[in-house]
Design a protein around this motif. Structure first.
Motif, PDB file in Angstrom:
ATOM      1  N   ILE A 110       0.833  -1.203   0.000  1.00  0.00           N
ATOM      2  CA  ILE A 110       0.000   0.000   0.000  1.00  0.00           C
ATOM      3  C   ILE A 110       0.870   1.256   0.000  1.00  0.00           C
ATOM      4  N   LEU A 111       1.861   1.284   0.892  1.00  0.00           N
ATOM      5  CA  LEU A 111       2.737   2.453   0.951  1.00  0.00           C
ATOM      6  C   LEU A 111       3.567   2.605  -0.317  1.00  0.00           C
ATOM      7  N   GLU A 112       3.985   1.501  -0.869  1.00  0.00           N
ATOM      8  CA  GLU A 112       4.741   1.538  -2.117  1.00  0.00           C
ATOM      9  C   GLU A 112       3.881   2.144  -3.222  1.00  0.00           C
ATOM     10  N   CYS A 113       2.625   1.775  -3.250  1.00  0.00           N
ATOM     11  CA  CYS A 113       1.689   2.282  -4.253  1.00  0.00           C
ATOM     12  C   CYS A 113       1.417   3.774  -4.054  1.00  0.00           C
ATOM     13  N   LEU A 114       1.131   4.176  -2.818  1.00  0.00           N
ATOM     14  CA  LEU A 114       0.765   5.565  -2.542  1.00  0.00           C
ATOM     15  C   LEU A 114       1.954   6.520  -2.530  1.00  0.00           C
ATOM     16  N   GLU A 115       3.038   6.075  -1.954  1.00  0.00           N
ATOM     17  CA  GLU A 115       4.180   6.964  -1.765  1.00  0.00           C
ATOM     18  C   GLU A 115       5.300   6.740  -2.775  1.00  0.00           C
ATOM     19  N   GLY A 116       5.176   5.682  -3.563  1.00  0.00           N
ATOM     20  CA  GLY A 116       6.229   5.385  -4.520  1.00  0.00           C
ATOM     21  C   GLY A 116       7.542   5.048  -3.840  1.00  0.00           C
ATOM     22  N   LEU A 117       7.461   4.233  -2.796  1.00  0.00           N
ATOM     23  CA  LEU A 117       8.666   3.876  -2.049  1.00  0.00           C
ATOM     24  C   LEU A 117       9.700   3.267  -2.977  1.00  0.00           C
ATOM     25  N   ASP A 118      10.904   3.734  -2.844  1.00  0.00           N
ATOM     26  CA  ASP A 118      12.017   3.194  -3.612  1.00  0.00           C
ATOM     27  C   ASP A 118      13.164   3.021  -2.636  1.00  0.00           C
ATOM     28  N   ILE A 119      12.988   2.061  -1.741  1.00  0.00           N
ATOM     29  CA  ILE A 119      13.974   1.870  -0.686  1.00  0.00           C
ATOM     30  C   ILE A 119      15.090   0.984  -1.209  1.00  0.00           C
ATOM     31  N   ARG A 120      16.273   1.515  -1.152  1.00  0.00           N
ATOM     32  CA  ARG A 120      17.437   0.786  -1.662  1.00  0.00           C
ATOM     33  C   ARG A 120      17.806  -0.330  -0.701  1.00  0.00           C
ATOM     34  N   THR A 121      18.060  -1.491  -1.277  1.00  0.00           N
ATOM     35  CA  THR A 121      18.474  -2.615  -0.437  1.00  0.00           C
ATOM     36  C   THR A 121      19.722  -3.282  -0.985  1.00  0.00           C
ATOM     37  N   GLY A 122      20.225  -2.810  -2.111  1.00  0.00           N
ATOM     38  CA  GLY A 122      21.415  -3.409  -2.707  1.00  0.00           C
ATOM     39  C   GLY A 122      22.580  -2.437  -2.702  1.00  0.00           C
ATOM     40  N   ASP A 123      23.635  -2.785  -3.405  1.00  0.00           N
ATOM     41  CA  ASP A 123      24.820  -1.939  -3.493  1.00  0.00           C
ATOM     42  C   ASP A 123      24.814  -1.167  -4.806  1.00  0.00           C
ATOM     43  N   GLU A 124      23.929  -0.160  -4.901  1.00  0.00           N
ATOM     44  CA  GLU A 124      23.859   0.615  -6.130  1.00  0.00           C
ATOM     45  C   GLU A 124      25.092   1.491  -6.297  1.00  0.00           C
ATOM     46  N   ASP A 125      25.575   2.061  -5.200  1.00  0.00           N
ATOM     47  CA  ASP A 125      26.687   2.975  -5.254  1.00  0.00           C
ATOM     48  C   ASP A 125      27.954   2.236  -4.847  1.00  0.00           C
ATOM     49  N   THR A 126      28.638   1.681  -5.834  1.00  0.00           N
ATOM     50  CA  THR A 126      29.839   0.906  -5.527  1.00  0.00           C
ATOM     51  C   THR A 126      31.056   1.806  -5.379  1.00  0.00           C
ATOM     52  N   ASN A 127      30.903   3.089  -5.664  1.00  0.00           N
ATOM     53  CA  ASN A 127      31.997   4.039  -5.591  1.00  0.00           C
ATOM     54  C   ASN A 127      31.611   5.200  -4.675  1.00  0.00           C
ATOM     55  N   PRO A 128      31.515   4.982  -3.377  1.00  0.00           N
ATOM     56  CA  PRO A 128      31.063   6.056  -2.486  1.00  0.00           C
ATOM     57  C   PRO A 128      32.030   7.234  -2.494  1.00  0.00           C
ATOM     58  N   LYS A 129      31.475   8.417  -2.181  1.00  0.00           N
ATOM     59  CA  LYS A 129      32.280   9.639  -2.204  1.00  0.00           C
ATOM     60  C   LYS A 129      33.389   9.592  -1.166  1.00  0.00           C
ATOM     61  N   ASN A 130      33.068   9.115   0.007  1.00  0.00           N
ATOM     62  CA  ASN A 130      34.087   8.998   1.047  1.00  0.00           C
ATOM     63  C   ASN A 130      33.654   7.962   2.075  1.00  0.00           C
ATOM     64  N   LEU A 131      34.538   7.696   2.994  1.00  0.00           N
ATOM     65  CA  LEU A 131      34.282   6.668   4.008  1.00  0.00           C
ATOM     66  C   LEU A 131      33.082   7.020   4.877  1.00  0.00           C
ATOM     67  N   ASP A 132      32.950   8.291   5.271  1.00  0.00           N
ATOM     68  CA  ASP A 132      31.826   8.710   6.110  1.00  0.00           C
ATOM     69  C   ASP A 132      30.494   8.428   5.422  1.00  0.00           C
ATOM     70  N   CYS A 133      30.422   8.752   4.145  1.00  0.00           N
ATOM     71  CA  CYS A 133      29.178   8.529   3.406  1.00  0.00           C
ATOM     72  C   CYS A 133      28.852   7.044   3.312  1.00  0.00           C
ATOM     73  N   SER A 134      29.872   6.216   3.131  1.00  0.00           N
ATOM     74  CA  SER A 134      29.599   4.783   3.005  1.00  0.00           C
ATOM     75  C   SER A 134      29.108   4.190   4.313  1.00  0.00           C
ATOM     76  N   VAL A 135      29.620   4.687   5.438  1.00  0.00           N
ATOM     77  CA  VAL A 135      29.162   4.196   6.747  1.00  0.00           C
ATOM     78  C   VAL A 135      27.707   4.581   6.958  1.00  0.00           C
ATOM     79  N   VAL A 136      27.370   5.832   6.685  1.00  0.00           N
ATOM     80  CA  VAL A 136      25.984   6.292   6.845  1.00  0.00           C
ATOM     81  C   VAL A 136      25.077   5.533   5.890  1.00  0.00           C
TER      82      VAL A 136
END
Length: 119
Positions: free
Chosen positions: A54-80
């Motif tokens: 229901i929430l996916e339909c109404l809100e268009g949830l696009d929750i990432r669960t994989g490793d889309e960003d294999t090249n993070p900007k920095n270590l802090d960003c990858s931890v977060v």
């Protein structure tokens, strides 16, 4: 039920409810029925409709669960990002665990508690 009935019962403006129901209809959650006895009804049994769906339909949830960003900007960003993905997976699991039927049953059980009289 008809839109007017739902809107009055839930204290939602008719126009807003029309938009929500149109989105839910396109998502296969509800279906509409024309005619004097027309209105909206669930497209499937309530125990087959998850809150996530229901929430996916109404809100268009696009929750990432994989490793889309294999090249993070920095270590802090990858931890977060790792923690954010873990939180999203936990939220997904909870929302997928409960169905529309579960919500109705929880509501009904709380109503029963509200009408109990204690001496």
């Amino acid at each position: 039920m008809q839109i007017r009935q739902i809107a009055a019962q839930q204290n939602i403006p008719d126009r807003y409810l029309e938009q929500l129901l149109a989105t839910l209809r396109r998502g296969g959650i509800v279906k509409s029925q024309r005619g004097s006895k027309g209105g909206y009804l669930l497209a499937r049994e309530p125990w087959k409709i998850s809150l996530f769906e229901i929430l996916e339909c109404l809100e268009g949830l696009d929750i990432r669960t994989g490793d889309e960003d294999t090249n993070p900007k920095n270590l802090d960003c990858s931890v977060v990002d790792e923690i954010w993905q873990e939180a999203c997976q936990a939220a997904n699991a909870v929302l997928q665990k409960y169905s529309l039927q579960d919500l109705c049953e929880k509501r009904d059980s709380r109503r029963q508690l509200d009408i109990m009289y204690y001496i």
